[in-house]
Design a protein around this motif. Sequence first.
Motif, PDB file in Angstrom:
ATOM      1  N   ASN A 167       0.852  -1.191   0.000  1.00 55.85           N
ATOM      2  CA  ASN A 167       0.000   0.000   0.000  1.00 55.85           C
ATOM      3  C   ASN A 167       0.894   1.250   0.000  1.00 55.85           C
ATOM      4  N   PRO A 168       0.905   2.011  -1.088  1.00 55.97           N
ATOM      5  CA  PRO A 168       1.818   3.157  -1.190  1.00 55.97           C
ATOM      6  C   PRO A 168       1.283   4.447  -0.584  1.00 55.97           C
ATOM      7  N   ALA A 169       0.100   4.402   0.024  1.00 54.25           N
ATOM      8  CA  ALA A 169      -0.518   5.631   0.529  1.00 54.25           C
ATOM      9  C   ALA A 169       0.382   6.343   1.533  1.00 54.25           C
ATOM     10  N   TYR A 170       0.669   7.595   1.281  1.00 48.04           N
ATOM     11  CA  TYR A 170       1.497   8.444   2.138  1.00 48.04           C
ATOM     12  C   TYR A 170       2.911   7.886   2.337  1.00 48.04           C
ATOM     13  N   ARG A 171       3.416   7.159   1.338  1.00 50.06           N
ATOM     14  CA  ARG A 171       4.774   6.610   1.416  1.00 50.06           C
ATOM     15  C   ARG A 171       5.530   6.918   0.123  1.00 50.06           C
ATOM     16  N   PRO A 172       5.823   8.198  -0.113  1.00 44.63           N
ATOM     17  CA  PRO A 172       6.507   8.566  -1.354  1.00 44.63           C
ATOM     18  C   PRO A 172       7.953   8.094  -1.369  1.00 44.63           C
ATOM     19  N   GLY A 173       8.476   7.885  -2.580  1.00 43.57           N
ATOM     20  CA  GLY A 173       9.883   7.546  -2.733  1.00 43.57           C
ATOM     21  C   GLY A 173      10.155   6.056  -2.739  1.00 43.57           C
ATOM     22  N   PHE A 174      11.429   5.724  -2.570  1.00 39.03           N
ATOM     23  CA  PHE A 174      11.887   4.333  -2.671  1.00 39.03           C
ATOM     24  C   PHE A 174      11.454   3.511  -1.458  1.00 39.03           C
ATOM     25  N   PHE A 175      11.144   2.234  -1.705  1.00 37.81           N
ATOM     26  CA  PHE A 175      10.855   1.311  -0.607  1.00 37.81           C
ATOM     27  C   PHE A 175      11.472  -0.052  -0.913  1.00 37.81           C
ATOM     28  N   SER A 176      11.827  -0.756   0.137  1.00 38.05           N
ATOM     29  CA  SER A 176      12.313  -2.140   0.049  1.00 38.05           C
ATOM     30  C   SER A 176      11.855  -2.860   1.301  1.00 38.05           C
ATOM     31  N   LYS A 177      11.050  -3.923   1.133  1.00 40.64           N
ATOM     32  CA  LYS A 177      10.457  -4.608   2.273  1.00 40.64           C
ATOM     33  C   LYS A 177      10.811  -6.093   2.248  1.00 40.64           C
ATOM     34  N   GLU A 178      11.309  -6.557   3.390  1.00 39.79           N
ATOM     35  CA  GLU A 178      11.612  -7.983   3.551  1.00 39.79           C
ATOM     36  C   GLU A 178      10.379  -8.699   4.088  1.00 39.79           C
ATOM     37  N   ILE A 179      10.106  -9.865   3.537  1.00 41.22           N
ATOM     38  CA  ILE A 179       8.963 -10.678   3.966  1.00 41.22           C
ATOM     39  C   ILE A 179       9.477 -12.032   4.409  1.00 41.22           C
ATOM     40  N   GLY A 186      10.518  -0.916  -4.903  1.00 41.15           N
ATOM     41  CA  GLY A 186      10.003  -0.045  -5.941  1.00 41.15           C
ATOM     42  C   GLY A 186      10.101   1.403  -5.520  1.00 41.15           C
ATOM     43  N   THR A 187       9.509   2.284  -6.311  1.00 39.95           N
ATOM     44  CA  THR A 187       9.507   3.718  -6.041  1.00 39.95           C
ATOM     45  C   THR A 187       8.097   4.249  -6.236  1.00 39.95           C
ATOM     46  N   VAL A 188       7.608   4.985  -5.244  1.00 43.65           N
ATOM     47  CA  VAL A 188       6.245   5.513  -5.274  1.00 43.65           C
ATOM     48  C   VAL A 188       6.256   6.949  -5.779  1.00 43.65           C
ATOM     49  N   ASN A 189       5.492   7.183  -6.838  1.00 43.91           N
ATOM     50  CA  ASN A 189       5.272   8.548  -7.319  1.00 43.91           C
ATOM     51  C   ASN A 189       4.116   9.147  -6.518  1.00 43.91           C
TER      52      ASN A 189
END
Length: 246
Positions: free
Chosen positions: A97-109, A126-129
């Motif tokens: 869920n990219p809501a209110y999370r701009p920019g690059f993300f990397s999540k370990e599962i 990924g990267t959130v616009n």
Amino acid sequence: MKPIVLSITVLFLLFSSFLKAQTPVFSEAIRFEEKIFDFGKINEVDGVASHIFKFKNTSKEPVFINAVNSGCSCVQFEFSKEPVRANGTGWVKVSYNPAYRPGFFSKEIVVLSNNNAAYTRIWVKGTVNPYEHPVEENYSYNYGNGLWMNLKVLAFGTVQVNERKTIKLKYANDSDRDINLTFVTVGGNADIHYSAPKLVKAKERGEMNVTYYCTKPLVGMQETSVYPVVDDKALNQPLKVIAIGK
């Protein structure tokens, strides 16, 4: 004393064995087709982005996934519920869920299997616009003349002499013109200080500090009205500043 020492030693060994039994080991059975999935650039306005990770059971025994975890509430999961037979395939669906999370993300599962006895890891990145959210989502109060703010009451609580307390006040200019923003305090309460931004550009959003510096003892609860002034015009709705004496 020896029987006591022996008992403590036995208990320690049993407890160590219990902890060891509870610690999952890396799964050699679950082999994902891909360990990392890159969403690339995703638009915040488009909402949740999802990807399905497929895996194969390379062991000779059935395996089943019983839990999937991540350190962020922005990641949600679904997974195949039935045991996966030897050489069979299963899946894990990861949704970000990219809501209110701009920019690059990397999540370990972390994928736990066989009653938490084994684990493996996968990642999404990924990267959130970002996009500009409607002003009322974060600034609840419309003061007029284009000015919105997130608070209408500034409750400083109990304040004693020479004590300083600060509250952050968010503001937004939702008009298509620049405005000049200041504040006027009714009754001349000189203990209230605010870092008024003065010039606020069209569509600009910002944050300022409102500070209560108590210079004399307060008796009971003191309520002060502070009016925003836009372009030299005091608006109709005031901020209420509340402080209580000790």
